[in-house]
Write an enzyme that holds these catalytic residues in place. Structure first.
Site, PDB file in Angstrom:
ATOM      1  N   GLY A 166       0.817  -1.218   0.000  1.00 61.86           N
ATOM      2  CA  GLY A 166       0.000   0.000   0.000  1.00 61.86           C
ATOM      3  C   GLY A 166       0.847   1.262   0.000  1.00 61.86           C
ATOM      4  O   GLY A 166       0.660   2.152  -0.824  1.00 61.86           O
TER       5      GLY A 166
ATOM      6  N   GLU B 151       6.506   4.128   4.983  1.00 60.70           N
ATOM      7  CA  GLU B 151       6.656   5.267   5.896  1.00 60.70           C
ATOM      8  C   GLU B 151       8.066   5.851   5.977  1.00 60.70           C
ATOM      9  O   GLU B 151       8.416   6.456   6.999  1.00 60.70           O
ATOM     10  CB  GLU B 151       6.230   4.815   7.292  1.00 60.70           C
ATOM     11  CG  GLU B 151       7.182   3.797   7.992  1.00 60.70           C
ATOM     12  CD  GLU B 151       6.762   2.343   7.839  1.00 60.70           C
ATOM     13  OE1 GLU B 151       6.064   2.026   6.864  1.00 60.70           O
ATOM     14  OE2 GLU B 151       7.138   1.514   8.697  1.00 60.70           O
TER      15      GLU B 151
ATOM     16  N   GLU C 177       0.637   5.892   7.360  1.00 65.88           N
ATOM     17  CA  GLU C 177       2.065   6.160   7.104  1.00 65.88           C
ATOM     18  C   GLU C 177       2.530   7.376   7.898  1.00 65.88           C
ATOM     19  O   GLU C 177       3.635   7.385   8.430  1.00 65.88           O
ATOM     20  CB  GLU C 177       2.333   6.363   5.613  1.00 65.88           C
ATOM     21  CG  GLU C 177       1.830   5.239   4.713  1.00 65.88           C
ATOM     22  CD  GLU C 177       2.257   3.855   5.131  1.00 65.88           C
ATOM     23  OE1 GLU C 177       3.335   3.708   5.758  1.00 65.88           O
ATOM     24  OE2 GLU C 177       1.519   2.877   4.860  1.00 65.88           O
TER      25      GLU C 177
HETATM   26  N1  TRP Z   1       5.657  -0.682   6.408  1.00 72.90           N
HETATM   27  C1  TRP Z   1       4.680  -0.525   5.370  1.00 72.90           C
HETATM   28  C2  TRP Z   1       3.361  -0.153   6.051  1.00 72.90           C
HETATM   29  O1  TRP Z   1       2.709  -0.935   6.653  1.00 72.90           O
HETATM   30  C3  TRP Z   1       4.429  -1.696   4.503  1.00 72.90           C
HETATM   31  C4  TRP Z   1       5.536  -2.410   3.857  1.00 72.90           C
HETATM   32  C5  TRP Z   1       6.280  -3.376   4.368  1.00 72.90           C
HETATM   33  C6  TRP Z   1       5.894  -2.350   2.516  1.00 72.90           C
HETATM   34  N2  TRP Z   1       7.079  -3.952   3.428  1.00 72.90           N
HETATM   35  C7  TRP Z   1       6.845  -3.343   2.289  1.00 72.90           C
HETATM   36  C8  TRP Z   1       5.496  -1.558   1.476  1.00 72.90           C
HETATM   37  C9  TRP Z   1       7.364  -3.598   1.023  1.00 72.90           C
HETATM   38  C10 TRP Z   1       6.028  -1.800   0.206  1.00 72.90           C
HETATM   39  C11 TRP Z   1       6.932  -2.825  -0.001  1.00 72.90           C
HETATM   40  O2  TRP Z   1       3.017   0.962   6.104  1.00 72.90           O
HETATM   41 ZN    ZN Z   2       2.488   0.188   8.516  1.00 74.68          ZN
END
Ligand code: TRP
Ligand code: ZN
Length: 876
Positions: A268, A271, A305
């Site tokens: 999605g 951050e 985010e």
């Molecule tokens: N940390 C991100 C969220 O939850 C999601 C995420 C984790 C992500 N690994 C990823 C997004 C790899 C893109 C690709 O907000």
């Molecule tokens: Zn997250």
């Protein structure tokens, strides 16, 4: 050398890093196929590490160009460099600067991890282990460093150059066609939060003044020509920033906050500190192309985010086992934000529906795992509904147990203690324990034990003693690796609803039950309420206070009563759902017609009740999904029987309520132009629900109404809802509308995704051929995750009858796509394979074909760790 299965990583084996990095200087010379990355790492031996430990840095497919220590080039004999690791067996000192030059090919990067290109723009994705695809580094979240990033590129190709933190310098490179920018991020961060973007992008600018008066420049960057679609995202961002100040006392901490929307993205959004990168699906919206669901998705993900800036970035995770520390908590925070911005009960109902669909099904199958796993083979496979959504439920339960003030005190202490640190679930729990004096040892089992607890409740009334007694037992079913479980702390919010519909006082002995919270801590417990003058109907697990399955033994009459009177809106909804679920299970099992009179009466009353919010009515009247019915049946599931039972019940409701529904449809016609606010969206959702019910038997009138709405709609919500009705029926209007929709929106990939989804979900025997045909459509691409999810993902996860065709062709098709996709993008491939997570509950014929498909995947040589891990565990 042997090609052994990689050993799983275990939480119990955690060791602190041997070397720390205090400062990182990165220099990127962007190039489509040979981007040059120079990293200067200020390395320092960790005083908490092992004496004399070598420097071992992670890599992933890297090509090393040059290595230097404190400016002096390093001879080949003093290090060992492979694609996946760089080792200095004998570091020259306890602190020194290591300079590493690598070459990476962003165009060849189809995994979309590390530095890659999307629509010609350069961007990065580093969480969880993508930074090692850019340079050698201790790529683990407990190594925190401050980063300075210099980027240079062709001015023509990449006029915009962005990275984390604040811009400190930029300009042309005289005598060349290139230019550069330098970004500095003062906040120490782990490598997974690094980001860089370079390209031709349009900017939407705004500003925000924080509570303490800091001026923040806001920027949302989108592909050229799309700037007018970023307004809602910007508005959602400003509301998120304000909300975090008031709800949690958290202010933004840099001069700049940038968001970049890209069209090729595995998830999605991400951050990265001061530079969030988004799947453009969660940024771009206009009434013509985005639905109400899209608007609320954008609001939720923008908030999510942004909230990570404190829960994830300022306080990060010690290791990836602690993923729920940032994700569960941040989902909780974004859910609370949306509840405050919209209708709290409706948001809760939507969240619980999603939780049951995604997490309860995961928790009852072979991929079940604790909110904090004990081991993993591939961390990418643990960005799951359990870590995110159940993780959020655990935080919500904590709040329910501690109360508003106790929860806030715990959060405040957590921020105060751990700011700037890489923390653990133990740290999180300790903050709440210390702030409130409460022992959370048993509560912490929520992080350790997988499986959805079953809470069985029996009520009995003693008229003479004027008491009402609840006998409550709990059990957690066995899950992979966890055959037996201990009792959990379950905050069960209850009410006793008296004959006139009012709540009766809740008194246990002499103590008043605060906020209705009963605390279950044992396998069996009884609660005797005193001063109860008449037999009440128990309202259990109000607001879905705990993520459990409640077995209440409520009669149909009692459910009808609660649907009409419960003071808790969630349980009003749940009473209707429970009635429907009972009928649907019966219908699917027996293949026999059901007697829906009680449900029809209750639904009619809800529909007619002018005091209720339309959005609530739409939720209450929408039948449980096929997946939820399947999960309730638990074994020998025949998706065709479920589909037939659901369709029969829907027809019965549609016919019986036709007059009321037609009246609703007419009354809710929009008075003015489209606005995406919750109240307007709620009216559209109820009106479109009526449209659907009125067409369920494919009557000429129902189809004509949908066709007219499809043609006349002035917004995507209404147009798509009408199209969704038409495609479910084998009528000439179906193909006509699909063709018209394509013609109208073919330039808009995100809209064509909706067109793919609707077709992939048609419950008809020719859908598989249709989906295979669409894979050859020019608008489809296996290289774009949104396209794959919309066509193949929607078929696998959203079309239970056709994915689970008894001839096995649906299973075989999805397995084929997984195998084709795996070498290009293992993350998206393994997510697609996870659609098999409920295969064990199928009846024997379909179960055998699912198993065969999984086995064929598992036995394919050269699988990615991602796909091999899912295949193995699914079969396990
Ligand atoms: N940390 C991100 C969220 O939850 C999601 C995420 C984790 C992500 N690994 C990823 C997004 C790899 C893109 C690709 O907000
Ligand atoms: Zn997250």
């Amino acid at each position: 050398m042997r090609d052994a299965e990689p050993q799983p990583i275990r939480l119990a084996d955690y060791r602190p890093p041997e070397w720390l990095v205090d400062k990182v200087d990165l220099d990127f010379a962007l190039h489509p196929t040979q981007a040059r990355v120079t990293a200067r790492l200020a390395l320092r031996r960790n005083p908490k590490g092992t004496q004399g430990a070598p420097v071992i840095l992670d890599g992933d497919g890297l090509t090393l160009v040059r290595l230097a220590i404190d400016g002096a080039p390093l001879a080949g004999s003093s290090f060992e460099a492979g694609p996946d690791r760089l080792t200095l067996a004998h570091p020259p000192a306890d602190s020194f600067t290591l300079e590493i030059e690598t070459l990476v090919d962003p165009t060849a990067n189809t995994q979309l991890m590390g530095l890659y290109r999307s629509s010609g723009n350069y961007c990065t994705q580093c969480e969880p282990e993508g930074f090692r695809r850019i340079t050698y580094f201790p790529d683990r979240p407990d190594v925190l460093a401050v980063y300075t990033t210099r980027i240079e590129a062709e001015r023509e190709e990449a006029p915009i150059l962005l990275s984390n933190g604040n811009l400190v310098e930029s300009g042309p490179l005289p005598g060349t066609t290139r230019h550069y920018a330098v970004w500095q991020d003062p906040w120490p961060k782990p490598s997974y939060l690094f980001a860089l973007v370079g390209g031709k992008l349009a900017k939407v600018a705004d500003r925000f003044v924080t509570a303490s008066g800091r001026e923040v420049e806001l920027g949302i960057y989108v592909e050229e020509g799309k700037a007018e679609r970023a307004g809602y995202a910007m508005d959602a961002l400003k509301r998120s920033m304000r909300w975090d100040e008031t709800a949690f006392g958290r202010e933004y901490d840099l001069d700049v906050f940038n968001i970049v929307a890209v069209s090729d993205f595995n998830m999605g959004a991400m951050e990265n500190k001061g530079l969030n990168v988004f799947n453009d699906k969660y940024v771009l919206a206009s009434p013509q192309v985005a639905t109400d669901a899209d608007y609320s998705g954008i609001e939720g993900v923008i908030a999510h985010e942004y909230f990570h800036n404190w829960t994830g970035n300022r306080i990060t995770c010690r290791d990836w086992f602690q993923l729920c520390l940032k994700e569960g908590l941040t989902v909780f925070r974004d859910q609370e934000f949306s509840s405050d911005q919209r209708s709290r009960p409706v948001k809760r109902i939507a969240d619980v529906r999603a939780l049951k669909a995604a997490q309860f099904s995961e928790d009852s199958g072979p991929l079940a795992h604790p909110v904090r796993p004990q081991s993993y083979r591939e961390i990418n496979n643990f960005y799951t509904a359990t870590v995110y959504e159940k993780g959020a439920e655990v935080v919500r339960m904590l709040k329910t147990l501690l109360g508003e003030a106790g929860f806030r005190a715990g959060m405040d202490l957590y921020f105060q203690r751990h700011d700037g640190q890489a923390a653990t679930i133990e740290d999180f729990a300790a903050a709440f324990a210390d702030a409130t004096g409460r022992d959370l040892t048993q509560f912490s089992l929520w992080y350790e034990q997988s499986g959805t607890p079953v809470v069985t409740v029996k009520g009995s009334y003693d008229a003479e003693a004027r008491t009402y007694r609840l006998d409550v037992s709990q059990a957690v079913p066995p899950t992979p690796g966890q055959p037996t479980k201990a009792p959990m702390v379950i905050p069960l919010v209850v009410g006793l609803v008296g004959p006139n519909g009012d709540d009766l006082p809740l008194t246990l002995g002499n103590t008043v039950v605060e906020r209705g919270v009963l605390e279950l801590t044992k396998a069996e417990q009884s609660f005797v309420f005193t001063g109860i003058d008449a037999r009440p109907v128990p309202s259990l697990n109000r607001g879905f206070s705990a993520p459990v399955n409640v077995v209440s033994g409520l009669t149909a009459d009692e459910r009808v009563f609660l649907a009409a009177h419960d003071a808790d809106p969630f349980n009003r909804f749940d009473a209707l759902q429970g009635l429907a679920l009972g009928l649907l299970k019966e219908g699917a099992r027996a293949g026999a017609p059901v007697a829906p009179e009680a449900l029809i009466g209750a639904a009619r009353n809800i529909l007619a009740n002018t005091a209720l919010d339309p959005a609530f009515k739409a939720q209450a009247l929408a039948l449980p999904g096929e997946g939820e019915i399947a999960r309730e049946l638990a074994a020998d599931v025949d998706p065709d029987a479920i589909y037939a039972a659901r369709k029969a019940l829907k027809s019965a409701l549609g016919n019986a309520l036709a007059g009321d529904l037609a009246q609703t449809y007419g009354a809710l016609v929009a008075a003015g132009p489209f606005t995406p606010d919750a109240a307007s969206a709620g009216r559209r959702s109820l009106r479109n629900l009526a449209l659907d019910y009125l067409a369920v038997t494919a009557s000429a009138e129902g189809i004509a109404r949908a066709a007219a709405q499809f043609e006349q709609a002035d917004n995507m919500t209404d147009r798509l809802a009408a199209l969704a009705v038409l495609v479910q029926h084998d009528v000439p209007e179906r193909e006509r509308a699909l063709a018209a929709f394509y013609e109208r929106f073919k330039a808009d990939a995100l809209v064509i995704d909706k067109w793919f989804i609707l077709q992939a979900q048609i419950a008809a025997s020719d859908t598989l051929e249709r989906v295979k045909g669409l894979m050859a459509h020019p608008a489809f691409s296996l290289g774009n995750p949104n396209r794959v999810r919309s066509l193949v993902g929607a078929f696998a996860a959203g079309n239970p009858t056709q994915f689970n065709r008894p001839d096995g062709a649906g299973h075989a098709f999805v397995a084929d796509v997984v195998l084709t996709l795996d070498p290009k993008n293992p993350q998206v491939a393994s997510r697609l394979l996870s659609s098999f997570k409920t295969w064990r509950q199928l009846e024997p014929v379909r179960r055998a074909s699912a198993e065969a498909a999984l086995r064929r995947v598992a036995d394919t040589p050269g699988l990615s760790a991602d796909v091999s891990d899912i295949a193995t565990r699914a079969l396990g």
